[in-house]
Write a protein that holds these residues in place. Structure first.
Motif, PDB file in Angstrom:
ATOM      1  N   ASP A   1      -9.877  -1.126   0.036  1.00 35.56           N
ATOM      2  CA  ASP A   1      -8.760  -0.817   0.168  1.00 35.56           C
ATOM      3  C   ASP A   1      -7.946  -1.909   0.730  1.00 35.56           C
TER       4      ASP A   1
ATOM      5  N   TYR B   1      -1.175  -5.823  -9.576  1.00 37.08           N
ATOM      6  CA  TYR B   1      -0.649  -5.094  -8.393  1.00 37.08           C
ATOM      7  C   TYR B   1       0.851  -4.844  -8.438  1.00 37.08           C
TER       8      TYR B   1
ATOM      9  N   LYS C   1      -2.277  -0.358  -7.567  1.00 35.67           N
ATOM     10  CA  LYS C   1      -3.145  -1.008  -8.543  1.00 35.67           C
ATOM     11  C   LYS C   1      -3.280  -0.610  -9.639  1.00 35.67           C
TER      12      LYS C   1
ATOM     13  N   GLU D   1     -13.527   2.597  -7.298  1.00 40.52           N
ATOM     14  CA  GLU D   1     -12.026   2.842  -6.462  1.00 40.52           C
ATOM     15  C   GLU D   1     -12.334   4.209  -5.706  1.00 40.52           C
TER      16      GLU D   1
ATOM     17  N   LYS E   1      -4.130   7.179  -1.939  1.00 39.12           N
ATOM     18  CA  LYS E   1      -4.441   5.810  -2.656  1.00 39.12           C
ATOM     19  C   LYS E   1      -4.350   6.386  -4.098  1.00 39.12           C
TER      20      LYS E   1
END
Length: 418
Positions: free
Chosen positions: A393, A46, A52, A84, A30
């Motif tokens: 997510d 995005y 992101k 996050e 990620k």
């Protein structure tokens, strides 16, 4: 990924962060990018693959850098790291204010990261590593060399090489002092005088463009020096394949992705011998010169003499093997793994390192870090981590991912790369 420099601004750092992030996402990681707002581009956006991007609402102060605040960014950076569930912070570009502040706050919070007071550091060339070790005092074993790469699928040679007796030399660069625009002012007229069949195409914009325009007028070279201005990203390849030689006149350069793009398009490169440039290409793909007008003219003369021996398609095929973003991502992943295995240091252990930075500077650095630590503890009391909502997510479907990719490509065509 933290830096002041990211899209919609275009350049080597911006491309590096974006392409590296995409490859890391494909490896199953990620990735979140943190940068400052660009005009009305603020908030969360995005990009391709679900990347992101947090455009923090701070205005750039100088050369796309935010104003140094030391502690002003702590609350929002802390919130993003917790929301996050970030495990590692990677700062890009030593000139980025936001990068350094984010790394400082992350270190205070116990995160791993790569740059000074660091777990590990990454440089794009061995010359850059040498400079980093000498200036920062980092142990050499903590500094890794991972070069940039080029998307060879985007930069392919023309089906047929430009024919005729005319030789076209291409320059695509920001027209600023650091990129050696002043050298071009002296080199171009001399080369045109020596070779009546040579023509220049200059792409790029900047404060030094006026000097190039004046040079063209002074020597009556309007028909032999074409000034394109800023070149949209989608058109960089089309400009490159219209030439035979790529000229880079930079005065300082850690790596220079533009050279990779030109070589991938099958152009022979003439470049100043600065920074990490000598490490970028094999000797038969590049002619190096000192950042001096006379030496650069001689290098161009040599390049013209060996031009008939250059096979653009063969050069492109070699570049595909030499530089690949997926390989860069895998090597970066190894550095991340090593950083995550490093033991956490207490505040006292970190302060002892700062004290060694100098009689006065060391004490000042310690004071800055102590205040940062106290502010972080106050934020923990005011708003505990448990009260910050964790962002779920988002897994994109194939169609959604393709739609985002198409949107980005459309955006890419409307903005200038250099």
């Amino acid at each position: 990924m933290v830096s002041d420099f990211f899209y919609p601004n275009f350049g080597g750092v911006e491309n590096h962060i974006y392409l590296l992030s995409q490859c890391l996402i494909k490896l199953g990681h990620k990735v979140v990018v943190l940068t400052h707002a660009y005009g009305n581009r603020s908030g969360v956006r995005y990009m391709t693959g679900g990347l992101k991007v947090y455009y923090v609402p701070w205005k750039p102060f100088l050369m796309q850098n935010t104003l140094p605040t030391f502690y002003g960014t702590l609350p929002i950076i802390r919130t993003i790291l917790i929301r996050e569930q970030i495990s590692l912070v990677h700062g890009h570009q030593a000139f980025s204010t936001l990068c350094h502040e984010a790394l400082m706050h992350a270190r205070t919070m116990g995160y791993k990261f790569t740059l000074a007071d660091v777990s590990q550091a990454i440089c794009v060339s061995h010359t850059s590593k040498e400079n980093t070790v000498l200036r920062s005092g980092l142990p050499p074993e903590k500094v890794y060399v991972i070069p940039n790469a080029v998307d060879t699928a985007m930069f392919k040679p023309a089906a047929e090489r430009p024919s005729g007796n005319e030789i076209v030399i291409v320059v695509i660069s920001r027209l600023v002092y650091r990129k050696g625009a002043d050298l071009l002012v002296e080199v171009i007229p001399e080369v045109c005088r020596m070779y009546p069949n040579v023509r220049f195409i200059v792409g790029g914009d900047g404060p030094k463009r006026v000097r190039l325009e004046e040079m063209r007028e002074k020597h009556s070279l309007q028909d032999r020096v074409e000034m394109l201005g800023a070149v949209p990203h989608a058109q960089v390849r089309s400009v490159l394949i219209s030439g035979h030689i790529f000229l880079n006149s930079s005065l300082t350069e850690a790596f220079c992705i533009a050279i990779l793009e030109a070589a991938s398009c099958g152009l022979l490169t003439v470049s100043t011998r600065v920074g990490g440039v000598p490490e970028v290409l094999p000797d038969d793909m590049i002619v190096l010169a000192e950042p001096d007008p006379t030496d650069m003219v001689q290098a161009i003369k040599k390049a013209i003499s060996i031009l008939p021996m250059i096979d653009p398609q063969d050069m492109h095929n070699r570049m595909k093997k030499l530089y690949d973003w997926h390989d860069v991502a895998k090597r970066t992943e190894i550095v991340y793994d090593r950083a995550l295995k490093c033991s956490n240091q207490s505040l006292l252990e970190r302060l002892s390192r700062y004290l060694a930075c100098g009689a006065w500077a060391g004490k000042l650095f310690c004071l800055v870090m102590i205040i940062d630590f106290l502010l972080w503890r106050l934020l923990q009391l005011w708003k505990p981590a448990e009260d910050i909502e964790v962002v779920p997510d988002i897994v994109l479907s194939h169609d959604e991912d393709r739609g985002i990719s198409q949107d980005f490509q459309a955006f890419n065509k409307d903005h200038s790369l250099r």
